[in-house]
Design a protein around this motif. Structure first.
Motif, PDB file in Angstrom:
ATOM      1  N   LEU A 139       0.810  -1.216   0.000  1.00 59.44           N
ATOM      2  CA  LEU A 139       0.000   0.000   0.000  1.00 59.44           C
ATOM      3  C   LEU A 139       0.842   1.264   0.000  1.00 59.44           C
ATOM      4  N   GLY A 140       1.940   1.276   0.759  1.00 54.98           N
ATOM      5  CA  GLY A 140       2.767   2.466   0.880  1.00 54.98           C
ATOM      6  C   GLY A 140       3.582   2.402   2.155  1.00 54.98           C
ATOM      7  N   VAL A 141       3.790   3.558   2.798  1.00 59.24           N
ATOM      8  CA  VAL A 141       4.561   3.608   4.038  1.00 59.24           C
ATOM      9  C   VAL A 141       3.709   4.238   5.131  1.00 59.24           C
ATOM     10  N   ASP A 142       3.978   3.813   6.374  1.00 57.00           N
ATOM     11  CA  ASP A 142       3.227   4.373   7.495  1.00 57.00           C
ATOM     12  C   ASP A 142       3.913   5.630   8.019  1.00 57.00           C
ATOM     13  N   GLU A 143       3.438   6.141   9.154  1.00 62.81           N
ATOM     14  CA  GLU A 143       3.965   7.403   9.675  1.00 62.81           C
ATOM     15  C   GLU A 143       5.397   7.287  10.174  1.00 62.81           C
ATOM     16  N   TYR A 144       5.939   6.042  10.227  1.00 60.47           N
ATOM     17  CA  TYR A 144       7.334   5.835  10.583  1.00 60.47           C
ATOM     18  C   TYR A 144       8.157   5.378   9.384  1.00 60.47           C
ATOM     19  N   ALA A 145       7.595   5.552   8.185  1.00 62.11           N
ATOM     20  CA  ALA A 145       8.256   5.213   6.923  1.00 62.11           C
ATOM     21  C   ALA A 145       8.500   3.721   6.767  1.00 62.11           C
ATOM     22  N   ALA A 146       7.757   2.905   7.505  1.00 58.31           N
ATOM     23  CA  ALA A 146       7.855   1.451   7.347  1.00 58.31           C
ATOM     24  C   ALA A 146       6.878   1.000   6.264  1.00 58.31           C
ATOM     25  N   GLN A 147       7.313   0.044   5.426  1.00 55.67           N
ATOM     26  CA  GLN A 147       6.460  -0.462   4.360  1.00 55.67           C
ATOM     27  C   GLN A 147       5.214  -1.128   4.945  1.00 55.67           C
ATOM     28  N   VAL A 148       4.064  -0.829   4.354  1.00 57.52           N
ATOM     29  CA  VAL A 148       2.800  -1.416   4.794  1.00 57.52           C
ATOM     30  C   VAL A 148       2.236  -2.255   3.655  1.00 57.52           C
ATOM     31  N   CYS A 149       1.942  -3.494   3.949  1.00 59.76           N
ATOM     32  CA  CYS A 149       1.325  -4.371   2.950  1.00 59.76           C
ATOM     33  C   CYS A 149       0.258  -5.209   3.634  1.00 59.76           C
TER      34      CYS A 149
ATOM     35  N   ILE B  43     -13.370  -4.367  -9.665  1.00 54.58           N
ATOM     36  CA  ILE B  43     -13.283  -3.036  -9.073  1.00 54.58           C
ATOM     37  C   ILE B  43     -14.603  -2.315  -9.339  1.00 54.58           C
ATOM     38  N   ILE B  44     -15.254  -1.867  -8.281  1.00 48.24           N
ATOM     39  CA  ILE B  44     -16.518  -1.126  -8.412  1.00 48.24           C
ATOM     40  C   ILE B  44     -16.286   0.274  -7.852  1.00 48.24           C
TER      41      ILE B  44
ATOM     42  N   GLY C  40      -4.808   5.180  -5.434  1.00 52.71           N
ATOM     43  CA  GLY C  40      -4.364   3.992  -4.716  1.00 52.71           C
ATOM     44  C   GLY C  40      -4.717   2.718  -5.460  1.00 52.71           C
ATOM     45  N   VAL C  41      -5.912   2.695  -6.073  1.00 51.36           N
ATOM     46  CA  VAL C  41      -6.315   1.511  -6.834  1.00 51.36           C
ATOM     47  C   VAL C  41      -5.528   1.424  -8.140  1.00 51.36           C
ATOM     48  N   ASN C  42      -5.174   2.565  -8.731  1.00 49.72           N
ATOM     49  CA  ASN C  42      -4.337   2.556  -9.945  1.00 49.72           C
ATOM     50  C   ASN C  42      -3.016   1.849  -9.686  1.00 49.72           C
ATOM     51  N   LYS C  43      -2.433   2.101  -8.525  1.00 48.88           N
ATOM     52  CA  LYS C  43      -1.180   1.430  -8.177  1.00 48.88           C
ATOM     53  C   LYS C  43      -1.390  -0.078  -8.096  1.00 48.88           C
ATOM     54  N   PHE C  44      -2.513  -0.481  -7.523  1.00 49.64           N
ATOM     55  CA  PHE C  44      -2.822  -1.909  -7.442  1.00 49.64           C
ATOM     56  C   PHE C  44      -2.853  -2.521  -8.845  1.00 49.64           C
ATOM     57  N   VAL C  45      -3.540  -1.870  -9.772  1.00 48.40           N
ATOM     58  CA  VAL C  45      -3.650  -2.395 -11.136  1.00 48.40           C
ATOM     59  C   VAL C  45      -2.275  -2.457 -11.792  1.00 48.40           C
ATOM     60  N   CYS C  46      -1.480  -1.384 -11.667  1.00 49.47           N
ATOM     61  CA  CYS C  46      -0.168  -1.343 -12.315  1.00 49.47           C
ATOM     62  C   CYS C  46       0.787  -2.384 -11.740  1.00 49.47           C
ATOM     63  N   ASP C  47       0.694  -2.657 -10.440  1.00 49.51           N
ATOM     64  CA  ASP C  47       1.585  -3.634  -9.822  1.00 49.51           C
ATOM     65  C   ASP C  47       1.234  -5.063 -10.219  1.00 49.51           C
ATOM     66  N   PHE C  48      -0.062  -5.350 -10.400  1.00 45.33           N
ATOM     67  CA  PHE C  48      -0.479  -6.715 -10.690  1.00 45.33           C
ATOM     68  C   PHE C  48      -0.702  -6.978 -12.181  1.00 45.33           C
TER      69      PHE C  48
ATOM     70  N   THR D 274      -3.596   2.505  11.590  1.00 45.08           N
ATOM     71  CA  THR D 274      -2.352   2.909  10.935  1.00 45.08           C
ATOM     72  C   THR D 274      -2.654   3.904   9.825  1.00 45.08           C
ATOM     73  N   ARG D 275      -1.902   5.000   9.784  1.00 45.29           N
ATOM     74  CA  ARG D 275      -2.012   5.966   8.691  1.00 45.29           C
ATOM     75  C   ARG D 275      -0.941   5.658   7.647  1.00 45.29           C
ATOM     76  N   ILE D 276      -1.352   5.661   6.367  1.00 49.38           N
ATOM     77  CA  ILE D 276      -0.482   5.188   5.289  1.00 49.38           C
ATOM     78  C   ILE D 276      -0.403   6.232   4.189  1.00 49.38           C
ATOM     79  N   ARG D 277       0.816   6.544   3.783  1.00 50.52           N
ATOM     80  CA  ARG D 277       1.036   7.403   2.621  1.00 50.52           C
ATOM     81  C   ARG D 277       1.104   6.524   1.380  1.00 50.52           C
ATOM     82  N   THR D 278       0.088   6.607   0.516  1.00 49.97           N
ATOM     83  CA  THR D 278       0.086   5.832  -0.719  1.00 49.97           C
ATOM     84  C   THR D 278       0.799   6.628  -1.805  1.00 49.97           C
TER      85      THR D 278
END
Length: 465
Positions: free
Chosen positions: A174-184, A297-298, A206-214, A416-420
């Protein structure tokens, strides 16, 4: 070995030490010069952390006094006739810098454990000039202290898709949390995901990233219903549609036909999974090009589920369509998990009038970008978000937080807050263009798989009217 021999080896040893130190200094300088600006600041910060640790640990109460003298101290004391002085033990640390700050791995001591480190976190943040510091266990007798100098949540990041298939199809980064740790999060055995947030908060990105990664994996096939547009060439998915085996806009009849098509696929898979895959749950063997993970995706989901109330013929027909849409999607969410069907529902608010609760409450993963009301945050994340006001998506309305989402992470207290990260339109178009040849209809994949195994699928039962 005589003194002359030792003296003869001294120049060689000294030269070896000088060479090793020179190599170390050269490597350090090269790393420093090649690093980005933020990492350079963190490297200097790491030096200060190492040099000042002993004094800081004593001031923060992270040391322990050992009154039992060491063996050497006992021998020395016996010779001198003096009482050995107690030793002050300081935890050993290892410091690693990165773009946002430092990661400090430390040992624990008797009476200086995880709780003591956590109590000192605020003091450590001030001493290290960090925005925030977290302390988490790092195995028996170890802790990891994460200090971030700049706030990862307000630091815009960009993701450039590699175009290579993901190593693990169950892992959604998904991205990184408020401590810059990877969140998945794990997608294995997940039937549905809800994504909420006000317009422009970062949901579709955020969903665009999902599509591009998969997209580079032939073991993933995607269909989309976008309630914001009338045709594929419009809106946020225009650059991604080449990698989708089906797409519809805000037309309720087209959406209804797509949902029926996927429910029939679900029924065919349910009827054949044991014979073809040899298991009752697809996730026991994982997705494959022959049996791909099928993602629906809806977007603007309320478009397809809203209640129409009127007595005229047209409104009654629309009301019947939306009611059937809700029933069809409910079938996919409640019964599609074991056969490899995932539904991602996106809406501004995931209240019961936008996404029926019998669908929303079955989805185990919920993300919320910025919200304007506490009620919308509760609908997206559950009533417990009221107990964590600092993490509420209501606090994310500042433009600096566009692209920041909140979710409950399994194994972590609270939210958890996440920067996507942002994916540019050009990168999205490039990836989907390069992977468009991988697009396949899961129904046809199932037909081919049945033919290759010499089996035939029973016809799906008719849909209830």
């Amino acid at each position: 070995m005589n003194v002359e021999a030792v003296t003869g080896y001294a120049p060689v040893a000294l030269l070896t030490v000088v060479v090793l130190v020179s190599v170390w200094l050269l490597v350090t300088v090269v790393r420093y010069l090649r690093a980005d600006r933020g990492t350079r600041v963190s490297m200097r910060q790491a030096v200060r952390v190492r040099w000042g640790w002993v004094r800081l640990a004593r001031m923060a109460g992270l040391t322990v006094t050992d009154k039992t003298p060491s063996l050497l101290a006992q021998i020395t004391a016996q010779k001198d006739g003096a009482t050995p002085a107690p030793r002050v033990l300081t935890p050993k640390i290892k410091v690693k810098p990165d773009q946002f700050g430092v990661i400090v791995r430390a040992r624990t001591l008797p009476q200086v454990g995880l709780e003591e480190y956590q109590k000192s976190a605020r003091f450590l943040a001030d001493a290290w000039r960090c925005t925030r510091v977290s302390v988490l266990p790092d195995g028996p007798g170890k802790v990891v202290i994460r200090g971030v100098r700049s706030d990862p949540l307000t630091t815009t990041t960009e993701h450039r898709p590699t175009g290579r298939p993901p190593v693990d199809l169950t892992r959604w980064e998904l991205g990184v949390d408020e401590y810059a740790a990877q969140v998945c999060v794990s997608l294995a055995n997940v039937p549905g995901v809800t994504v909420a947030g006000v317009p422009g908060a970062g949901k579709t990105s955020g969903v665009n990233k999902f599509v591009c990664d998969f997209a580079p994996s032939a073991a993933v096939q995607i269909a989309t219903a976008d309630g914001k547009v009338s045709q594929a060439s419009e809106g946020d998915y225009a650059d991604l549609v080449k990698r989708m085996f089906a797409f519809c806009g805000d037309d309720l009849d087209e959406a209804n036909a797509l949902f029926k098509r996927l429910v029939e696929l679900r029924k065919r898979r349910s009827a054949t999974i044991r014979d073809v895959l040899g298991v009752k749950n697809m996730w026991h063997v994982g997705p494959s090009p022959e049996w791909p993970l099928t993602v629906l995706i809806i977007d603007e989901a309320h478009t397809y589920f809203r209640e129409y109330k009127s007595s005229d013929v047209t409104t009654k027909r629309l009301a019947a369509l939306t009611a059937e849409n809700a029933r069809l999607v409910e079938d996919l969410v409640k019964k599609g998990r074991s056969v490899g069907i995932l539904v991602i529902l996106i809406s501004q608010k995931t209240t019961g009038d936008a996404i029926p609760t019998f669908i929303r409450d079955v989805c185990p993963i919920g993300l919320s970008f910025a919200q304007k009301t506490v009620e919308a945050a509760v609908a997206a994340l559950g009533d417990d978000i009221r107990n964590w006001p600092d993490a509420s998506p209501v606090t994310l309305q500042d433009p600096a937080y566009v692209g920041v989402a909140v979710m409950a992470m399994q194994g972590r207290p609270g939210y958890t807050r996440i920067r996507t990260p942002y994916v540019s339109d050009a990168d999205a178009a490039r990836v989907t263009e390069d992977t468009s040849h991988l697009t396949a209809d899961p129904d046809l994949c199932l037909d081919a798989l049945l033919r290759s195994t010499g089996r035939t699928a029973p016809p799906p039962p008719p849909l209830a009217k």
